[in-house]
Enzyme design. Structure first.
Site, short mmCIF file in Angstrom:
data_model
loop_
_atom_site.label_atom_id
_atom_site.label_comp_id
_atom_site.label_asym_id
_atom_site.label_seq_id
_atom_site.Cartn_x
_atom_site.Cartn_y
_atom_site.Cartn_z
N ARG A 161 116.15 -105.54 0.47
CA ARG A 161 116.05 -106.18 -0.83
C ARG A 161 116.83 -105.34 -1.84
O ARG A 161 117.04 -104.14 -1.64
CB ARG A 161 114.59 -106.26 -1.30
CG ARG A 161 113.67 -107.09 -0.39
CD ARG A 161 112.25 -107.07 -0.94
NE ARG A 161 111.35 -107.91 -0.16
CZ ARG A 161 110.58 -107.47 0.83
NH1 ARG A 161 110.61 -106.17 1.17
NH2 ARG A 161 109.78 -108.29 1.49
N LYS A 185 107.74 -104.00 -0.70
CA LYS A 185 106.73 -104.59 -1.56
C LYS A 185 105.36 -104.00 -1.26
O LYS A 185 105.05 -103.69 -0.12
CB LYS A 185 106.70 -106.11 -1.37
CG LYS A 185 107.88 -106.83 -2.00
CD LYS A 185 107.71 -108.33 -1.91
CE LYS A 185 108.84 -109.07 -2.65
NZ LYS A 185 108.67 -110.54 -2.58
N HIS A 254 120.86 -110.62 -2.68
CA HIS A 254 119.87 -111.22 -1.78
C HIS A 254 120.54 -112.06 -0.70
O HIS A 254 119.96 -112.27 0.37
CB HIS A 254 118.88 -112.07 -2.57
CG HIS A 254 117.58 -112.28 -1.85
ND1 HIS A 254 116.64 -111.28 -1.71
CD2 HIS A 254 117.08 -113.35 -1.19
CE1 HIS A 254 115.61 -111.74 -1.02
NE2 HIS A 254 115.86 -112.99 -0.69
N ARG A 257 120.89 -109.94 2.36
CA ARG A 257 119.63 -109.84 3.12
C ARG A 257 119.39 -111.11 3.92
O ARG A 257 118.99 -111.06 5.09
CB ARG A 257 118.48 -109.60 2.16
CG ARG A 257 117.08 -109.62 2.78
CD ARG A 257 116.06 -109.20 1.73
NE ARG A 257 114.70 -109.58 2.04
CZ ARG A 257 113.85 -108.85 2.77
NH1 ARG A 257 114.25 -107.71 3.31
NH2 ARG A 257 112.61 -109.26 2.99
N HIS A 280 108.23 -108.46 6.30
CA HIS A 280 107.35 -109.59 6.02
C HIS A 280 106.00 -109.39 6.71
O HIS A 280 105.95 -109.04 7.89
CB HIS A 280 107.97 -110.89 6.55
CG HIS A 280 109.13 -111.37 5.74
ND1 HIS A 280 110.07 -112.25 6.21
CD2 HIS A 280 109.51 -111.09 4.46
CE1 HIS A 280 110.97 -112.50 5.28
NE2 HIS A 280 110.65 -111.80 4.21
N TYR A 289 112.32 -118.15 5.63
CA TYR A 289 113.40 -117.37 5.02
C TYR A 289 114.68 -117.43 5.83
O TYR A 289 115.78 -117.44 5.27
CB TYR A 289 112.94 -115.92 4.86
CG TYR A 289 113.91 -115.02 4.17
CD1 TYR A 289 113.96 -114.93 2.79
CD2 TYR A 289 114.80 -114.24 4.91
CE1 TYR A 289 114.85 -114.09 2.14
CE2 TYR A 289 115.69 -113.39 4.28
CZ TYR A 289 115.71 -113.33 2.90
OH TYR A 289 116.60 -112.50 2.28
#
Length: 319
Positions: A161, A185, A254, A257, A280, A289
């Site tokens: 990211r 994250k 992005h 990615r 994830h 995604y």
């Protein structure tokens, strides 16, 4: 004559909201999510005030009325409605845990899922054109390209990211082991492999970085300021480099990615491995995604399934 006064948000409701938001800070929710949840819950609190409805005895029908008003009046999209519902649900979970309410009025409340378009990806040939473009003749641009190429190789090669890329320190990179430690994250750390080209590009860039930096740990820094490169700067540099390479497609961090996920999944078919490398929590997120063309899936299927290869068998004259 009916009163037009709107009941203010009760003090006990305000305290509960702020305590809940503080609990999210402790849980390391992102500033973006915190801001959205704050907005959502205060909109809901204002709505309950307009309805003269006590927040502690709120029912599912009030949630439905609030969401309907937001869809009709504010014209919000489905994804915003889901975020709003999530904020209210999380607040009431907190309130129950704090023994402030006895039930969660969001139970049973659902929003229909809308189709989620897959992001566009760039063909592998375009990535090659970007990353293998000639070094600029101008000395300043040539030095910047050494850094930019290392950034883009790493972003694409390891599926990072933008926030993860600019947050890297030199100590996060293990050139010998060909891995990079990433803070993703939720403050969760993962170790991702690096490509040989990423390693080579970093080996070329790092000596120049040592000449630019002013006692900072950041891996990617500004030549002019000697400080950590910002996400906005990376976005601008990628557009400049793509344009210089003659690429017309809109390139943004992005996209690199997403190309990582799509290209890797297309060639390997290993959804779980891609999920781990992307960071994830749910494989369902990876399925949404990533994007795989049918031709690539067919090749994986033909190679992996014991009954996939077609043989013509003539049994009693029937093909």
């Amino acid at each position: 004559m009916q009163s037009t006064d709107i009941s203010p948000i009760p003090d006990d409701f305000l305290v509960a909201i702020e305590n809940w938001l503080m609990s999210l800070v402790v849980q390391h929710y992102s500033p973006h999510t915190l801001s959205a949840y704050r907005k959502n819950i205060y909109q809901f609190a204002t709505f309950l005030g307009e309805q003269n409805q006590n927040w502690q005895t709120c029912e599912q029908k009030h949630i439905g009325l609030f969401l309907s008003e937001r869809f009709d009046k504010d014209k919000i999209k489905n994804i915003s409605g889901k975020q709003t519902l999530s904020a209210i649900r999380q607040f009431y979970k907190f309130a129950i845990h704090q023994k402030l309410v006895s039930h969660n009025p969001t139970i049973g409340q659902r929003l229909k899922s809308s189709s989620r378009p897959l992001p566009k990806i760039a063909e592998e040939d375009l990535l090659k054109i970007l990353l293998e473009q000639p070094t600029p003749d101008d000395p300043t641009n040539a030095r910047l390209w050494l850094r930019d190429r290392a950034m883009f190789e790493l972003a694409y090669g390891s599926g990072l990211r933008l926030s993860e890329l600019v947050g890297l320190d030199v100590s996060d990179v293990d050139l010998a082991g060909k891995t990079v430690r990433v803070l993703g994250k939720g403050k969760k750390t993962r170790v991702v492999p690096m490509t040989g080209k990423s390693v080579k590009a970093l080996e070329i860039y790092l000596p120049h970085r040592e000449l630019w930096q002013e006692g900072v740990d950041a891996l990617f820094i500004s030549e002019r300021h000697g400080t950590r490169l910002t996400g906005r700067a990376v976005q601008l540099r990628l557009k400049i480099c793509a344009k210089r390479a003659g690429i017309e497609q809109n390139f943004y961090p992005h996209l690199l990615r997403h190309c990582f996920a799509s290209h890797l999944l297309s060639s390997s078919g290993d959804l779980r491995a891609v999920q781990e490398m992307l960071g994830h929590e749910s494989v369902a997120t990876t399925q949404i995604y990533t994007q795989v063309d049918f031709g690539a899936l067919t090749k994986i299927y033909d190679k992996a399934h014991p009954r996939a290869v077609t043989h013509v068998i003539d049994v009693d004259g029937v093909d």
